[in-house]
Design an enzyme around this catalytic site. Structure first.
Site, PDB file in Angstrom:
ATOM      1  N   ASP A  79       0.801  -1.308  -0.113  1.00 15.96           N
ATOM      2  CA  ASP A  79      -0.004  -0.130  -0.009  1.00 15.96           C
ATOM      3  C   ASP A  79       0.987   1.281   0.033  1.00 15.96           C
ATOM      4  OD1 ASP A  79       0.954  -0.263   2.590  1.00 15.96           O
ATOM      5  OD2 ASP A  79      -1.128   0.065   3.591  1.00 15.96           O
ATOM      6  N   GLU A 132       9.623  -3.849  10.013  1.00 14.32           N
ATOM      7  CA  GLU A 132      10.013  -2.783   9.340  1.00 14.32           C
ATOM      8  C   GLU A 132      10.555  -1.707  10.578  1.00 14.32           C
ATOM      9  OE1 GLU A 132       7.141  -0.835   6.747  1.00 14.32           O
ATOM     10  OE2 GLU A 132       8.353   0.966   6.882  1.00 14.32           O
ATOM     11  N   ASP A 188      -1.110  -6.241  -0.176  1.00 13.05           N
ATOM     12  CA  ASP A 188      -1.333  -5.638   1.153  1.00 13.05           C
ATOM     13  C   ASP A 188      -2.849  -5.184   1.459  1.00 13.05           C
ATOM     14  OD1 ASP A 188       0.337  -4.713   3.206  1.00 13.05           O
ATOM     15  OD2 ASP A 188       1.174  -3.284   1.822  1.00 13.05           O
TER      16      ASP A 188
HETATM   17  O1  KIV Z   1       3.601  -0.886   1.566  1.00 12.73           O
HETATM   18  C1  KIV Z   1       4.777  -1.463   1.277  1.00 12.73           C
HETATM   19  O2  KIV Z   1       5.286  -1.327   0.566  1.00 12.73           O
HETATM   20  C2  KIV Z   1       5.293  -2.345   2.612  1.00 12.73           C
HETATM   21  C3  KIV Z   1       6.811  -2.778   2.499  1.00 12.73           C
HETATM   22  C4  KIV Z   1       7.572  -1.452   2.800  1.00 12.73           C
HETATM   23  C5  KIV Z   1       7.166  -3.999   3.197  1.00 12.73           C
HETATM   24  O3  KIV Z   1       4.484  -2.531   3.410  1.00 12.73           O
END
Ligand code: KIV
Length: 281
Positions: free
Chosen positions: A44, A182, A83
């Site tokens: 996301d 993260e 996501d």
């Molecule tokens: O949304 C995203 O790109 C993520 C990554 C940074 C793991 O959650």
């Protein structure tokens, strides 16, 4: 046959590192597959790097479905993880199941990722029991930026570090097949990685995770972001900016298009056309 979640667990067991990156469209997904990654995440982060929002909070299910479809078409051989956007998995487990199901059924993803620890473990269990593989996401969880008070490293105090470890164990017990860590201290990420049977995927979490993930645009130098944890492997801002300026200049100077880019017309057709439009004397 796409890469399966079992492959990632085999890689952890064999001590092989898992290469993951985000993508949001068909041509980049094709390049990611050609480059030999295992996992492509339709993050996301789409909201920040492609749609121009300040946070990931405005990203919707429709946004995610639209981009996941394009990525799934571009990288049919990879594990495509989508996501789950803000509030699409934490209102109720039923709601989460419906939304995750759409990302697989309509989006073509093979798995979903959702942010949070023990409080979402019940939802993770519900999804995995329904056959939907779930990747967890701990540490700096961008959808909680307002609660966290900014994009800050997490897990620095003993309370935070212990909670993160407990959350990781809870997600694993609930059936998650891997967990993104993260922006957490490298030592904490190493401890969590050793503690779990499932692979950890780090971003700003040091070198000892089982795999690494980065946002495509950050490592390609495309866009304004420069997170500390991202290494730039290209400078697409420079490459694309120079190419666009050269094209605009060619247009203004009449240097493009040339005969090379133009379709000729047959001489006889041209003569007939001209005689039809030229006034007769
Ligand atoms: O949304 C995203 O790109 C993520 C990554 C940074 C793991 O959650």
């Amino acid at each position: 046959m796409p890469i399966r979640i079992t492959k990632l667990q085999e890689m952890k067991a064999a001590g092989e590192r898992i290469a993951c990156v985000t993508a949001y469209d068909f041509p980049s997904a094709r390049l990611v597959q050609q480059a030999g990654f295992e996992v492509v995440l339709v993050g996301d982060s789409l909201g920040n790097v492609v749609l121009g929002y300040d946070t990931t909070i405005p990203v919707t299910m429709d946004d995610m479905l639209h981009h996941t479809r394009a990525v799934a078409r571009g990288a049919p051989g990879l594990l495509v993880v989508a996501d789950m956007p803000f509030l699409t998995f934490n209102v109720s487990a039923d709601d989460a199941l419906r939304n995750a199901g759409r990302l697989l059924q309509e989006g073509g993803a093979h798995a979903v990722k959702l942010e949070g620890g023990a409080p979402v473990a019940g939802t993770v269990r519900r999804l995995t029991e329904a056959g939907i593989p779930v990747m967890g996401h701990l540490g700096l969880t961008p959808q909680s930026v307002n609660q966290l008070g900014g994009y800050r490293v997490q897990g620095r105090t003993i309370e935070q570090a212990q909670r993160l470890l407990d959350d990781a164990v809870a997600l694993e017990a609930a059936g998650a097949f891997s967990i993104v860590l993260e922006a957490v201290p490298a030592e904490l990420a190493r401890i969590v990685t050793h503690r779990l049977r499932i692979p950890t995927i780090g971003i700003g979490a040091g070198p000892d995770c089982d795999g690494q993930i980065q946002v495509l645009h950050d490592i390609l130098g495309f866009g304004a972001r420069r997170p500390k944890h991202a290494k730039r492997y290209a400078d697409l801002n420079e490459t694309i900016g120079t190419a666009l300026a050269a094209y605009a200049q060619d247009v203004r100077e009449g240097k493009f298009p040339t005969a090379e880019h133009t379709e000729p017309i047959d001489d006889a057709v041209l003569r007939e056309l001209l005689s039809a439009i030229e006034p007769t004397a």
